[in-house]
Design a protein around this motif. Structure first.
Motif, PDB file in Angstrom:
ATOM      1  N   GLU A 152      19.459 -56.865 -12.280  1.00  0.00           N
ATOM      2  CA  GLU A 152      20.178 -55.939 -13.158  1.00  0.00           C
ATOM      3  C   GLU A 152      19.325 -55.542 -14.369  1.00  0.00           C
ATOM      4  OE1 GLU A 152      23.804 -58.065 -13.876  1.00  0.00           O
ATOM      5  OE2 GLU A 152      24.790 -57.184 -12.105  1.00  0.00           O
ATOM      6  N   THR A 160      13.690 -48.529  -9.617  1.00  0.00           N
ATOM      7  CA  THR A 160      14.407 -48.120  -8.406  1.00  0.00           C
ATOM      8  C   THR A 160      14.980 -49.359  -7.724  1.00  0.00           C
ATOM      9  OG1 THR A 160      12.460 -48.318  -6.988  1.00  0.00           O
ATOM     10  CG2 THR A 160      12.818 -46.195  -8.086  1.00  0.00           C
ATOM     11  N   ARG A 237      18.888 -51.537   0.569  1.00  0.00           N
ATOM     12  CA  ARG A 237      19.881 -50.657  -0.071  1.00  0.00           C
ATOM     13  C   ARG A 237      21.309 -51.146   0.150  1.00  0.00           C
ATOM     14  NH1 ARG A 237      18.771 -45.638  -2.199  1.00  0.00           N
ATOM     15  NH2 ARG A 237      20.945 -45.904  -2.842  1.00  0.00           N
ATOM     16  N   THR A 241      25.671 -50.551  -4.547  1.00  0.00           N
ATOM     17  CA  THR A 241      26.695 -49.531  -4.343  1.00  0.00           C
ATOM     18  C   THR A 241      26.033 -48.158  -4.461  1.00  0.00           C
ATOM     19  OG1 THR A 241      27.221 -49.470  -6.707  1.00  0.00           O
ATOM     20  CG2 THR A 241      28.450 -51.038  -5.348  1.00  0.00           C
ATOM     21  N   GLU A 242      26.825 -47.121  -4.215  1.00  0.00           N
ATOM     22  CA  GLU A 242      26.269 -45.765  -4.281  1.00  0.00           C
ATOM     23  C   GLU A 242      25.800 -45.399  -5.689  1.00  0.00           C
ATOM     24  OE1 GLU A 242      28.965 -42.934  -2.689  1.00  0.00           O
ATOM     25  OE2 GLU A 242      28.957 -43.788  -0.665  1.00  0.00           O
ATOM     26  N   ASP A 243      26.434 -45.986  -6.713  1.00  0.00           N
ATOM     27  CA  ASP A 243      26.025 -45.700  -8.090  1.00  0.00           C
ATOM     28  C   ASP A 243      25.023 -46.735  -8.611  1.00  0.00           C
ATOM     29  OD1 ASP A 243      27.775 -47.767  -8.170  1.00  0.00           O
ATOM     30  OD2 ASP A 243      29.052 -46.968  -9.756  1.00  0.00           O
ATOM     31  N   MET A 244      24.343 -47.425  -7.667  1.00  0.00           N
ATOM     32  CA  MET A 244      23.227 -48.329  -7.976  1.00  0.00           C
ATOM     33  C   MET A 244      23.650 -49.576  -8.764  1.00  0.00           C
ATOM     34  SD  MET A 244      20.503 -47.391  -6.549  1.00  0.00           S
ATOM     35  CE  MET A 244      19.310 -48.348  -7.443  1.00  0.00           C
ATOM     36  N   ARG A 245      24.824 -50.109  -8.463  1.00  0.00           N
ATOM     37  CA  ARG A 245      25.217 -51.399  -9.020  1.00  0.00           C
ATOM     38  C   ARG A 245      25.042 -52.459  -7.942  1.00  0.00           C
ATOM     39  NH1 ARG A 245      31.154 -50.815 -11.157  1.00  0.00           N
ATOM     40  NH2 ARG A 245      31.276 -49.555  -9.248  1.00  0.00           N
ATOM     41  N   ARG A 247      25.888 -55.331  -5.598  1.00  0.00           N
ATOM     42  CA  ARG A 247      27.149 -55.801  -5.031  1.00  0.00           C
ATOM     43  C   ARG A 247      27.322 -57.299  -5.253  1.00  0.00           C
ATOM     44  NH1 ARG A 247      29.207 -51.979  -1.421  1.00  0.00           N
ATOM     45  NH2 ARG A 247      27.697 -50.412  -0.707  1.00  0.00           N
TER      46      ARG A 247
END
Length: 250
Positions: A152, A160, A237, A241-245, A247
């Motif tokens: 994080e 990225t 990937r 999540t789709e918003d780059m958090r 999981r």
């Protein structure tokens, strides 16, 4: 081996059941089910392979290989719980590994293009790669959870997804290859592998058996590396999540 001798091997199963009962491990039912299933499955595949070897038709060989990959993918996908899309990624990885391995073996003339060689070698390769996939996903989830703060932080600094989990992927790949590498280091000293042992018992020269075992060992090492690295590239990937958090994995 005579039928009587084969039946006598059930005494080893009896020992395992008695030990489980004595120590109250609760494995008696699983051992019995595993015994029945393994016997039935091996007898069935024995008759199937006898038919396939006799006909040696490319379509039959392809069907057998696809079934192997499908079953291996479903089994290894159990280690990717909490990560959506794990099964198809494993299937793609196993397919690429099998295609690459068999292309080299056949293209270099190492094995002849007949089912008697293609199917057993493919079975060993796919089975070993399946284990690598399971180990990789187990370690990937543990590493991602243990390194959550680090990942994080990288994301907060603008990294990225690939950059944020690069070290996690490296550790997971190394972990998944440990059994293969350790086997290479001790083969012939600590253990005589099953293929080599079987060939020697069947009457093949020990030197000839060693040659085939080296073929399998070198093939498995290559397939383990290809499997773990390709699976890492396809799977990282899934951790986000789709918003780059990152999981939270179970």
């Amino acid at each position: 081996m005579s039928t009587v001798a084969l039946v006598c091997t059930l005494s080893f199963i009896g020992i395992a059941i008695l030990l489980s009962k004595w120590q109250k491990l609760g494995l008696e039912k699983d051992i019995l089910i595993g015994t029945v299933r393994s016997a039935a499955q091996l007898l069935l595949i024995g008759y199937v392979l006898q038919y396939v070897f006799h006909n040696n038709h490319p379509a039959l060989i392809a069907v057998i290989l696809l079934i192997m990959i499908g079953i291996a993918s479903m089994n290894a996908a159990g280690r990717a719980k909490g990560l959506q899309g794990g099964r198809w990624r494993i299937a793609v990885t196993l397919s690429v590994t099998e295609t690459l391995t068999m292309s080299l073996l056949l293209g270099l003339g190492i094995i002849p293009p007949v089912s008697q060689y293609i199917i057993p070698v493919s079975g060993i390769t796919i089975g070993s790669s399946m284990v690598v996939c399971g180990l990789f996903f187990n370690q990937l989830k543990r590493e991602a959870d243990a390194s959550r703060g680090e990942i994080e932080t990288w994301l907060a600094l603008g990294a990225t997804a690939r950059q944020a989990v690069q070290e996690v992927l490296k550790r997971s790949v190394r972990f998944s290859m440990i059994p293969t590498v350790d086997t290479m280091k001790t083969i012939g000293l600590v253990q005589l592998p099953g293929m080599m042992t079987g060939m020697i018992i069947a009457g093949t020269s020990p030197i000839e058996a060693v040659k085939y075992q080296l073929l399998i060992m070198f093939t498995l090492t290559s397939s383990a590396a290809v499997t773990s690295i390709l699976l890492g590239l396809l799977s990282y990937r899934m951790l986000f999540t789709e918003d780059m958090r990152l999981r939270y994995l179970k």
